[in-house]
Scaffold this motif. Structure first.
Motif, PDB file in Angstrom:
ATOM      1  N   TRP A  16      -8.165  23.775 -54.060  1.00 58.95           N
ATOM      2  CA  TRP A  16      -6.998  23.035 -53.637  1.00 58.95           C
ATOM      3  C   TRP A  16      -5.750  23.863 -54.334  1.00 58.95           C
ATOM      4  CZ3 TRP A  16      -7.655  19.059 -50.727  1.00 58.95           C
ATOM      5  CH2 TRP A  16      -9.016  18.401 -50.711  1.00 58.95           C
ATOM      6  N   GLY A  17      -4.841  23.241 -54.245  1.00 57.65           N
ATOM      7  CA  GLY A  17      -3.562  23.821 -54.599  1.00 57.65           C
ATOM      8  C   GLY A  17      -3.072  24.962 -53.866  1.00 57.65           C
ATOM      9  N   GLU A  18      -1.834  25.636 -54.121  1.00 56.11           N
ATOM     10  CA  GLU A  18      -1.235  26.559 -53.551  1.00 56.11           C
ATOM     11  C   GLU A  18      -2.036  27.936 -53.906  1.00 56.11           C
ATOM     12  OE1 GLU A  18       1.278  26.081 -51.179  1.00 56.11           O
ATOM     13  OE2 GLU A  18       0.844  23.948 -51.734  1.00 56.11           O
ATOM     14  N   CYS A  19      -3.156  28.034 -53.034  1.00 58.46           N
ATOM     15  CA  CYS A  19      -3.682  29.422 -53.498  1.00 58.46           C
ATOM     16  C   CYS A  19      -3.991  30.013 -52.187  1.00 58.46           C
ATOM     17  CB  CYS A  19      -4.983  29.186 -53.923  1.00 58.46           C
ATOM     18  SG  CYS A  19      -6.294  28.063 -53.224  1.00 58.46           S
ATOM     19  N   GLU A  20      -4.188  31.252 -52.102  1.00 62.40           N
ATOM     20  CA  GLU A  20      -4.471  32.188 -51.069  1.00 62.40           C
ATOM     21  C   GLU A  20      -5.700  33.465 -51.626  1.00 62.40           C
ATOM     22  OE1 GLU A  20      -1.943  35.608 -48.206  1.00 62.40           O
ATOM     23  OE2 GLU A  20      -1.005  34.037 -49.548  1.00 62.40           O
ATOM     24  N   PHE A  21      -6.622  33.278 -50.586  1.00 60.52           N
ATOM     25  CA  PHE A  21      -7.572  34.353 -50.907  1.00 60.52           C
ATOM     26  C   PHE A  21      -7.270  35.692 -50.009  1.00 60.52           C
ATOM     27  CE2 PHE A  21     -10.595  30.649 -49.659  1.00 60.52           C
ATOM     28  CZ  PHE A  21     -10.711  30.295 -50.934  1.00 60.52           C
ATOM     29  N   LYS A  22      -7.096  36.511 -51.290  1.00 56.90           N
ATOM     30  CA  LYS A  22      -6.780  37.998 -50.812  1.00 56.90           C
ATOM     31  C   LYS A  22      -7.915  39.029 -50.633  1.00 56.90           C
ATOM     32  CE  LYS A  22      -2.209  37.821 -51.191  1.00 56.90           C
ATOM     33  NZ  LYS A  22      -1.620  38.165 -49.673  1.00 56.90           N
ATOM     34  N   THR A  23      -9.323  38.302 -50.832  1.00 63.79           N
ATOM     35  CA  THR A  23     -10.426  39.244 -50.280  1.00 63.79           C
ATOM     36  C   THR A  23     -11.249  38.206 -49.308  1.00 63.79           C
ATOM     37  OG1 THR A  23     -11.419  38.420 -52.518  1.00 63.79           O
ATOM     38  CG2 THR A  23     -10.507  40.468 -52.249  1.00 63.79           C
ATOM     39  N   ASP A  24     -11.910  38.818 -48.697  1.00 65.88           N
ATOM     40  CA  ASP A  24     -13.058  37.867 -47.734  1.00 65.88           C
ATOM     41  C   ASP A  24     -13.869  36.997 -48.395  1.00 65.88           C
ATOM     42  OD1 ASP A  24     -11.814  38.849 -45.401  1.00 65.88           O
ATOM     43  OD2 ASP A  24     -13.238  40.456 -45.287  1.00 65.88           O
ATOM     44  N   MET A  25     -13.990  35.852 -48.244  1.00 68.26           N
ATOM     45  CA  MET A  25     -14.828  35.009 -48.892  1.00 68.26           C
ATOM     46  C   MET A  25     -16.102  34.422 -48.072  1.00 68.26           C
ATOM     47  SD  MET A  25     -13.526  34.285 -51.842  1.00 68.26           S
ATOM     48  CE  MET A  25     -12.155  34.735 -52.888  1.00 68.26           C
ATOM     49  N   PRO A  26     -17.219  34.350 -48.533  1.00 67.36           N
ATOM     50  CA  PRO A  26     -18.302  33.748 -47.733  1.00 67.36           C
ATOM     51  C   PRO A  26     -17.876  32.349 -47.245  1.00 67.36           C
ATOM     52  CG  PRO A  26     -18.960  33.666 -49.987  1.00 67.36           C
ATOM     53  CD  PRO A  26     -17.282  34.461 -49.978  1.00 67.36           C
ATOM     54  N   ARG A  27     -18.548  31.822 -46.066  1.00 62.62           N
ATOM     55  CA  ARG A  27     -18.091  30.661 -45.432  1.00 62.62           C
ATOM     56  C   ARG A  27     -18.252  29.442 -46.174  1.00 62.62           C
ATOM     57  NH1 ARG A  27     -22.608  28.299 -42.422  1.00 62.62           N
ATOM     58  NH2 ARG A  27     -21.162  27.269 -41.161  1.00 62.62           N
ATOM     59  N   ASN A  28     -18.954  29.463 -47.067  1.00 59.01           N
ATOM     60  CA  ASN A  28     -19.205  28.229 -47.978  1.00 59.01           C
ATOM     61  C   ASN A  28     -18.023  28.294 -49.226  1.00 59.01           C
ATOM     62  OD1 ASN A  28     -20.255  30.231 -49.367  1.00 59.01           O
ATOM     63  ND2 ASN A  28     -21.721  28.895 -50.663  1.00 59.01           N
ATOM     64  N   VAL A  29     -17.069  29.106 -49.159  1.00 61.52           N
ATOM     65  CA  VAL A  29     -15.762  29.142 -49.807  1.00 61.52           C
ATOM     66  C   VAL A  29     -14.812  28.949 -49.201  1.00 61.52           C
ATOM     67  CG1 VAL A  29     -14.537  30.263 -51.631  1.00 61.52           C
ATOM     68  CG2 VAL A  29     -17.050  30.566 -51.823  1.00 61.52           C
TER      69      VAL A  29
END
Length: 158
Positions: free
Chosen positions: A120-133
């Motif tokens: 939650w929150g104002e976050c952004e993934f900067k690396t590829d994440m598994p589908r359960n993240v």
């Protein structure tokens, strides 16, 4: 832990609970929040558990602002905000311990449990994440499991 971090975590967990209830059919999916279980080393606190005939979903909720860098194998992930960098325990590893604690507590095989990490929150993934993240789509992810693993009686017992 500071009061600010505690409140931020609590808000994230509450948002997760509300999201599950809003989008999951309560007659099929049964939710437990803030569950504490005994382990060999003391206790473990699990943010959310959703039980259905499709499995037991073990959910770690994170309320984070900033860029998130991490992968499945790293012991720690990085959170970057303007001018600051923080480290956090890999939530997949953290939730793996939660899954194991529930499996042991209930005497269930691992293939009946599903791990999910939601941010939650104002976050952004900067690396590829598994589908359960994920940041969105939690209920859709959970509803995507359609193989029946438990009878109605087993769900009630769990």
């Amino acid at each position: 832990m500071s009061l600010s971090n505690f409140l931020k975590g609590w808000v994230g967990e509450a948002m997760g609970a509300a999201a599950h209830w809003a989008f999951l059919d309560k007659s099929i999916y049964h939710q437990l929040n803030n569950l504490t279980l005994p382990t060999r080393n003391g206790t473990t606190q699990i943010d959310h558990v959703v039980v259905s005939k499709y499995g037991v979903f073990v959910i770690e909720a994170k309320n984070i602002n900033g860029w998130i860098f991490g992968d499945e194998r790293s012991s720690q992930w990085s959170i970057v905000k303007p001018g600051r960098k923080f480290r956090m325990q890999n939530p997949l590893h953290q939730n793996y311990r939660h899954v194991k604690a529930i499996a042991e507590f209930l005497g269930l095989p691992d293939d009946r449990l599903h791990s999910l990490v939601m941010f939650w929150g104002e976050c952004e993934f900067k690396t590829d994440m598994p589908r359960n993240v994920m940041r969105t789509g939690y209920a859709t992810y959970i509803k995507g499991f359609d193989k029946v693993l438990f009878t109605d009686q087993e769900v009630t017992a769990i």
